[in-house]
Structures are given as structure tokens and as C-alpha cells.
Write an enzyme that holds these catalytic residues in place. Structure first.
Site, short mmCIF file in Angstrom:
data_model
loop_
_atom_site.label_atom_id
_atom_site.label_comp_id
_atom_site.label_asym_id
_atom_site.label_seq_id
_atom_site.Cartn_x
_atom_site.Cartn_y
_atom_site.Cartn_z
N LYS A 113 0.82 -1.21 0.00
CA LYS A 113 0.00 0.00 0.00
C LYS A 113 0.86 1.27 0.00
O LYS A 113 0.41 2.33 -0.43
CB LYS A 113 -0.93 0.01 1.21
C1 LIG Z 1 -4.36 -4.62 0.29
C2 LIG Z 1 -3.57 -5.86 0.16
C3 LIG Z 1 -3.90 -6.83 -0.80
C4 LIG Z 1 -5.08 -6.69 -1.73
O1 LIG Z 1 -4.92 -5.65 -2.67
P1 LIG Z 1 -6.18 -5.06 -3.45
O2 LIG Z 1 -5.66 -3.89 -4.19
O3 LIG Z 1 -7.17 -4.67 -2.37
O4 LIG Z 1 -6.72 -6.13 -4.31
C5 LIG Z 1 -3.08 -7.93 -0.89
N1 LIG Z 1 -2.03 -8.12 -0.05
C6 LIG Z 1 -1.70 -7.22 0.89
C7 LIG Z 1 -0.54 -7.50 1.79
C8 LIG Z 1 -2.45 -6.06 1.03
O5 LIG Z 1 -2.12 -5.16 1.96
#
Ligand SMILES: *Cc1c(COP(=O)(O)O)cnc(C)c1O
Length: 502
Positions: A113
Site C-alpha cells: 500500500k
Molecule cells: C491490500 C492488500 C492486498 C489486496 O490488494 P487489493 O488492491 O485490495 O486487491 C493484498 N495483499 C496485501 C498485503 C495487502 O495489503
């Protein structure tokens, strides 16, 4: 470049406005009116560029009203040696002859993120100077764990903003919770919701559409915005690393120019994999986008059958950032696959809201099947995958990435497809230490460590892997936040925290 709503009932706006608003007034999501195509020679010219330069040359195509210095400043503030511990920012590591791991977790919170949430606040600040509204902004976030911390880190002490993060009280890992509850910054609030992630996300969406809330905040000179992955300012930086990974493969002579690749993406809200789709629209040759889910496999079923049905049991898994039954960004994909048919998209989203499901038509399903593969992996398989990859390759996967790896292996077995594949790695294994330790340590080794934080050090010692700096000594930091609320009290909680009611 104009941005339109997927529901077709809001005026088109410039990027700055789309970034400030997050959600369109009609409840839809902002999408660019077109996707610029990168020619082969442009891709080749990106080989010599570093990550920051690549980000600039891709993002400027979508942000024409940002000046060159404005965008370059955003990028250098987001991606630098203080925020990322790898000079490549998003390094691509070769695992086997045709499988590569794209590590997206070298930022300040050790999860992918950061790639987006280090950029969004800087884009937001520039957008404020360009848009009609110049009031203060309240950023509201619902998090399944990783977004919250990454958004807090991105927005902390950013002038003119306050940020309130709602997380499911019992739905995040110990490390994730500690990261949020110890968050510093003069403009940050963290609240536990007695419910799951979908409750928190639904609550935040209701607040955004609550006319009374909008009015009360406006009187106080405030507007609301979102840092969730529905915000265009988050999706745009994510397109960059897919293009960058492709360019890295070209540079390493892993692929010839214009040779297609697969991307396997551990998916929750469908933001990350949507960015891969957008990269393909911009000219990156993609054979398959492989959508990997955990036991909350609503997307697997959807991509197989065309029916999206959120009326099903919700499971708490060891990959909590993918414990999601409503994948908001799917709406943007449907908008593209229907050739911008906002009436049909609105109808489906209305059905999802009212009845809990919708079914797309045959032409859309056919397009989905052409580009997407989908499968899921349960917790025990996830642990087994972490163990096997560690034993065979000495590469330590986190639980989310392990879901993707397992889904890819299955796909490869039944399809025989040996196209070069990038597995998108979304978190450091130390962010989900408890589960990773169960996979690779003995029960005695685990029992010796007192808590998850001791276990981080044990895991690091035994696997001889470095602990990312943000996760060191986390348990010694003071707890700064303790608010908890019912899922029905989220709006009042916002007003209280902002000092608008007592
Ligand atoms: C948010 C997240 C995901 C999922 O990503 P999306 O964009 O919501 O599909 C997968 N793995 C981790 C570690 C995340 O923080």
C-alpha cells in the site's frame, strides 16, 4: 485529460478534482476518459530510467495540469532512500527461470500500500492548489489492516488534512494493530470498529453519501475525501510498477520486446490487479492476469461464472488484507469491458447494494475469460506453500504472496502455460510473522518466543533474513490511540473526533 464517473450521473472533472473527491457524487468511481498508449520505443527508452523517472513519464500522461516540477517533487518526496529501503523502489527478483517476484513492500509500512499511499498525499496537496475548493480535508479510511497504517504514514502532518482510520477491531494482525495504535502525527485518528472489514468499508461509504454529514462538515469548512483504493490518486501510482516490471524484464533480456507476460496478483479490493489491467491497456503485452483469492473467493466465482454474489460466509484468514467480499474496484473494470455503458454498470451496482449480487452478460464474461484466470487457496495450503518455497528456494513468502504463488502453480499445472510470470509480492513476511513462523519454524521454536514481537526476532535469526526497519522494536512504542465504536456509530465518531459534537 478528463475523468468521468462509472455511473454516468456526475459531471466530468480534471484529475485534481477526482483526487480530492475520491468518490464521484453519484456514488461511482472516477475513471480517465482514455488510456494513453506507450509505444515499443517509449518502453525501450524507459530501460535506462530509474523508478522515479519511469513514474514521472507514466503519471504525467494522466495529470496534464500538473507542472513538471510539481509532479517530480511529488515523486521524489514519495520514493526516496528515507521512505524506501531498496534503491530500485519496486525490485524484481528472479525466483526460477521464468518466475519473478515483484517486491512491493520496501516502503515505510512494509506492505504494498505504500507504493500508492506515499504518492496520494503529495498528489492531494498539489490538487488542493488547483481545485475550486480550498477547504480543509478530512480523509476517511476503512482498512483491512495495511491501508490504514500506510495512509496514516502518508498523511501524517500533511497541512490542511486530518485523517481518521477505521479498522475491524478483531480482523487485523497483532503487528498491523500495533503499527496503527502507535501512529504519531498531529492530525491522525485511529478507531477500532466492532465488525469486519466490509462493515467498516460500508460505514465509510455511507458517511461519504450522508447529506447531513456533508452539510455539517461544510459548515466547519471541511470536505471529506478517501484514501481507499477507490481514489484515482492511489490507482495511478500502481500502474507504474507493472510497466516498470515489464521494462526490467526487457532490460535483463528475460523477454524480447513485445513478448507477453503473466501477472499473478493476490487480490482483495481489486485495486492492484486493476492497475495491471490498466497497464495492459497502455500497451504492456499481457497474456493472463491471474487473480488469486483466499477462502473469501467471491472473485474466483465471479471470474468463472459471471455472477458476483456477496451473500456467503465471511472467513477470517491468515491473509487478512484479502478478507473482502465487496471488491469495489471491479466496477472500474466493468466500465471498460462494457465500453463505458454507465447504465448497465449502475444497474449491476444497484443490484449488489439491494440484493447482494449481480450477473454480467455473456459478452462481458467472454472478455473476462480471455484475459483473466482466477483461483483461490485456503489457509493450510498457504502455509504449505510458504514452507515449500522456503525449503526449495530459500525465499520467504508472506501469506498473501503465498496465496498468489500457489494459485499460479496450480494454473501452470493445469494449463501448461510457461509464459514468463511476475508474482506480485504485497507484504514483507515479517508483517505476518505469526503465520509465516508456523510455516517454517518448529512448535518449540515458536513456543520459546513470548509474543509476536519476540517471534519476529526468532524468525529473522533462524531464516537469516533482515527485519524491515519499520517493524523493529514496534512493541516498545507507546500506544497513542484507543477509540473503539459500534459499526452504527461511525458517523458520530467522526463528528466527535473533529470536535463538531460532544
Ligand atoms: C491490500 C492488500 C492486498 C489486496 O490488494 P487489493 O488492491 O485490495 O486487491 C493484498 N495483499 C496485501 C498485503 C495487502 O495489503
Amino acid at each position: 485529460m478528463n475523468y468521468r464517473s462509472t455511473r454516468g450521473q456526475s459531471d466530468q472533472v480534471l484529475a485534481a478534482e477526482a483526487i480530492l473527491r475520491g468518490l464521484a457524487p453519484d456514488g461511482g468511481l472516477y475513471v480517465p476518459e482514455l488510456f494513453p498508449i506507450l509505444s515499443v520505443s517509449e518502453l525501450i527508452s524507459l530501460k535506462k530510467a530509474n523508478y522515479q523517472e519511469r513514474a514521472f513519464r507514466i503519471m504525467r500522461l494522466f495529470l496534464p495540469e500538473f507542472s513538471e516540477p510539481e509532479l517530480k517533487n511529488c515523486i521524489s518526496a514519495a520514493y526516496n532512500h528515507n521512505t524506501f529501503d531498496d534503491p530500485a523502489v519496486a525490485p524484481l527478483k528472479q525466483l526460477t527461470s521464468d518466475v519473478h517476484i515483484l517486491e512491493l513492500w520496501h516502503g515505510p509500512t512494509s506492505a504494498f500500500k505504500d507504493m500508492a499511499l506515499q504518492m496520494l498525499p503529495r498528489l492531494h496537496m498539489v490538487s488542493v492548489t488547483k481545485a475550486v475548493q480550498t477547504q480543509g480535508t478530512v480523509i476517511l479510511v476503512a482498512t483491512s489492516g495495511d491501508t490504514g497504517k500506510a495512509a496514516l504514514e502518508g498523511f501524517k502532518n500533511v497541512d490542511g488534512t486530518q485523517i481518521i482510520v477505521f479498522y475491524p477491531q478483531d480482523g487485523v494482525s497483532e503487528v498491523q494493530k500495533q503499527q496503527m495504535l502507535t501512529q504519531e502525527g498531529s492530525n491522525v485518528f485511529v478507531v477500532g470498529v466492532l465488525g469486519n472489514f466490509d462493515d467498516a468499508q460500508t460505514g465509510v461509504k455511507q458517511i461519504f453519501n450522508d447529506q447531513e454529514m456533508i452539510g455539517l462538515l461544510a459548515e466547519a469548512g471541511l470536505t471529506m475525501s478517501s484514501a481507499n483504493s477507490i481514489n484515482w490518486g492511489r490507482l495511478l501510482p500502481q500502474i507504474v510498477y507493472y510497466i516498470s516490471a515489464y521494462v526490467d524484464l526487457m532490460s535483463d533480456d528475460q523477454i524480447n520486446n513485445q513478448m507477453p507476460v503473466n501477472f499473478t496478483v493476490p487480490t482483495g479490493n481489486f485495486g492492484n490487479i486493476l492497475a495491471a489491467y490498466y497497464a495492459s491497456r497502455m500497451g504492456i503485452p499481457v497474456h493472463k492476469l491471474i487473480c488469486a483469492s483466499n477462502s473469501n473467493n467471491v472473485l474466483t466465482d465471479f471470474l468463472h461464472t459471471g455472477e458476483y454474489n456477496r451473500q456467503r460466509d465471511f472467513f477470517q484468514t491468515i491473509s487478512p488484507s484479502m478478507d473482502i467480499l465487496i471488491s469495489s474496484n471491479l466496477e472500474r473494470l466493468l466500465y471498460e469491458l462494457t465500453d463505458h455503458d454507465t447504465t448497465r454498470v449502475s444497474g449491476w451496482m444497484h443490484n449488489l447494494n439491494q440484493a447482494g449480487y449481480y450477473t454480467v452478460d455473456a459478452p462481458v464474461l467472454k472478455q473476462l475469460h480471455q484475459l483473466f484466470e482466477a483461483d483461490f487457496c485456503d489457509d493450510s495450503k498457504t502455509l504449505q506453500t510458504i514452507r515449500e518455497v522456503w525449503n526449495q528456494e530459500q525465499y520467504l513468502l508472506d501469506t498473501h504472496t503465498a496465496v498468489a504463488f500457489q494459485v499460479y502453480q496450480n494454473y501452470r499445472k493445469f494449463s501448461g502455460d510457461t509464459t514468463p510470470t511476475v508474482i506480485v509480492s504485497t507484504a514483507s513476511p515479517f508483517k505476518f510473522t505469526h503465520s509465516v513462523a508456523r510455516a517454517v519454524l518448529s512448535s518449540e521454536q515458536i513456543a520459546e518466543a513470548g509474543n509476536e514481537f519476540d517471534l519476529i526476532n526468532t524468525l529473522a535469526k533462524i531464516t537469516d533474513q533482515p527485519v524491515p526497519l519499520p517493524l523493529c522494536n514496534l512493541d516498545q512504542k507507546p500506544i497513542l490511540h484507543s477509540s473503539v465504536c459500534q459499526k452504527t456509530e461511525m458517523a458520530d465518531t467522526v463528528l466527535k473526533l473533529l470536535g463538531l459534537i460532544s
